[in-house]
Design a protein around this motif. Structure first.
Motif, PDB file in Angstrom:
ATOM      1  N   ILE A 186       0.869  -1.101   0.036  1.00 39.08           N
ATOM      2  CA  ILE A 186       0.019  -0.044   0.024  1.00 39.08           C
ATOM      3  C   ILE A 186       0.868   1.241  -0.139  1.00 39.08           C
ATOM      4  N   THR A 187       0.751   1.977  -1.142  1.00 36.82           N
ATOM      5  CA  THR A 187       1.646   3.149  -1.195  1.00 36.82           C
ATOM      6  C   THR A 187       0.635   4.307  -1.054  1.00 36.82           C
ATOM      7  N   GLY A 188       1.398   5.380  -0.314  1.00 37.90           N
ATOM      8  CA  GLY A 188       0.493   6.554   0.034  1.00 37.90           C
ATOM      9  C   GLY A 188       1.230   7.938   0.293  1.00 37.90           C
ATOM     10  N   TRP A 189       0.503   8.846   0.323  1.00 28.94           N
ATOM     11  CA  TRP A 189       1.121  10.275   0.310  1.00 28.94           C
ATOM     12  C   TRP A 189       0.450  11.274   1.477  1.00 28.94           C
ATOM     13  N   TYR A 190       1.055  11.658   2.252  1.00 25.74           N
ATOM     14  CA  TYR A 190       0.669  12.716   3.171  1.00 25.74           C
ATOM     15  C   TYR A 190       0.728  14.038   2.652  1.00 25.74           C
ATOM     16  N   ARG A 191      -0.445  15.038   2.704  1.00 25.69           N
ATOM     17  CA  ARG A 191      -0.276  16.126   1.737  1.00 25.69           C
ATOM     18  C   ARG A 191      -0.237  17.273   2.731  1.00 25.69           C
ATOM     19  N   HIS A 192       0.169  18.386   2.060  1.00 27.94           N
ATOM     20  CA  HIS A 192      -0.326  19.906   2.587  1.00 27.94           C
ATOM     21  C   HIS A 192      -1.810  20.015   1.971  1.00 27.94           C
ATOM     22  N   ASN A 193      -2.197  21.157   2.434  1.00 26.70           N
ATOM     23  CA  ASN A 193      -3.586  21.661   1.819  1.00 26.70           C
ATOM     24  C   ASN A 193      -3.126  22.660   0.798  1.00 26.70           C
ATOM     25  N   THR A 194      -3.412  22.485  -0.314  1.00 26.96           N
ATOM     26  CA  THR A 194      -3.239  23.406  -1.450  1.00 26.96           C
ATOM     27  C   THR A 194      -4.462  23.744  -2.040  1.00 26.96           C
ATOM     28  N   SER A 195      -5.679  23.410  -1.521  1.00 26.97           N
ATOM     29  CA  SER A 195      -6.668  23.469  -2.479  1.00 26.97           C
ATOM     30  C   SER A 195      -7.152  24.824  -3.024  1.00 26.97           C
ATOM     31  N   ILE A 196      -7.945  24.724  -4.091  1.00 28.36           N
ATOM     32  CA  ILE A 196      -8.215  25.932  -4.588  1.00 28.36           C
ATOM     33  C   ILE A 196      -9.829  25.859  -5.256  1.00 28.36           C
ATOM     34  N   ASN A 197     -10.720  26.495  -4.570  1.00 26.37           N
ATOM     35  CA  ASN A 197     -12.050  26.361  -4.722  1.00 26.37           C
ATOM     36  C   ASN A 197     -12.700  24.959  -4.731  1.00 26.37           C
ATOM     37  N   GLY A 198     -12.071  24.291  -3.344  1.00 27.85           N
ATOM     38  CA  GLY A 198     -12.720  23.140  -2.943  1.00 27.85           C
ATOM     39  C   GLY A 198     -12.024  21.976  -3.497  1.00 27.85           C
ATOM     40  N   VAL A 199     -10.992  22.179  -4.469  1.00 26.86           N
ATOM     41  CA  VAL A 199     -10.318  21.040  -5.214  1.00 26.86           C
ATOM     42  C   VAL A 199      -9.079  20.876  -4.664  1.00 26.86           C
ATOM     43  N   ILE A 200      -8.732  19.724  -3.894  1.00 24.22           N
ATOM     44  CA  ILE A 200      -7.577  19.460  -3.252  1.00 24.22           C
ATOM     45  C   ILE A 200      -6.437  19.072  -4.271  1.00 24.22           C
ATOM     46  N   ASP A 201      -5.342  19.705  -4.050  1.00 19.15           N
ATOM     47  CA  ASP A 201      -4.207  19.583  -5.140  1.00 19.15           C
ATOM     48  C   ASP A 201      -4.428  19.620  -6.426  1.00 19.15           C
TER      49      ASP A 201
END
Length: 218
Positions: free
Chosen positions: A200-215
């Motif tokens: 299982i490969t995954g990624w922790y992310r910062h919040n750079t959402s724009i208009n409700g769209v994440i990443d």
């Protein structure tokens, strides 16, 4: 098939086994036996028993630049969703780890996405970065291995490289082992194996959402 539990509490995974100081100092850490063997087996059984239609050919790139290229990457993937109890259990567990990482290292991790990966015998993933500086909000990569009784002769190792292209680690994909590393620092590859290999490969992310769209794509 025995059903996996809907939740994984702190008694079955070992954040205490993670050397956070090492992760902060060198940017990666390898954690053997992160998850209790019983739960590893349940996740392994779940992955093995998924139907062929539950998987898709993995690709590279994002949005309009997304493409499949089997000369680079040959695994099949399944993005984890909260609609399925075993997948929700893993997502909940890794969200607990996100909270712990933020508490220990003040990284501001916002959310997590991950997929099951199935490498059939002979499949590989050539050397690559998971994120490019300034072009993605993927911060920390996690790889969790599911196959019991994996041996060196089975192949399928994860090879990590330093910034000069020298081998840092060659990691055997043994059940219960968790690897965490900075997504935009470490080139890595998956060598071809001689058995079906599940992780299982995954990624922790910062919040750079724009208009409700994440990443959002850039």
């Amino acid at each position: 098939m025995q059903a996996a539990p809907s939740t994984l509490d702190h008694t079955v995974f070992k954040t205490s086994a993670i050397d956070f100081a090492q992760l902060a100092e060198r940017g990666y850490v390898v954690v053997p036996n992160f998850l209790a063997p019983h739960y590893c087996q349940l996740l392994f059984d779940y992955a093995q028993n998924l139907a062929a239609t539950d998987w898709q050919q993995a690709g590279i790139g994002r949005a309009d630049q997304y493409t499949t290229n089997t000369a680079v990457r040959q695994d099949k993937i399944r993005w984890l969703q909260r609609d399925f109890a075993p997948e929700r259990a893993y997502l909940d567990m890794m969200d607990g780890l996100r909270v712990q990482v933020n508490r220990e290292l003040f990284m501001g991790l916002f959310d997590y996405e991950c997929h099951l990966a199935h490498y059939p015998p002979g499949a590989f993933y050539r050397k690559h970065l998971d994120a490019f500086k300034g072009r993605s909000n993927r911060i920390l990569t996690t790889v969790f291995y599911l196959n019991p009784h994996w041996q060196e002769a089975d192949g399928g190792q994860l090879v990590m490289y330093d910034e000069r292209g020298r081998v840092l680690e060659t990691i055997l994909p043994e059940a219960g082992k968790l690897v965490i590393f900075l997504s935009d620092v470490f080139m890595h590859e998956v060598l071809a194996g001689n058995r079906d290999r599940f992780s299982i490969t995954g990624w922790y992310r910062h919040n750079t959402s724009i208009n409700g769209v994440i990443d959002p794509t850039r």
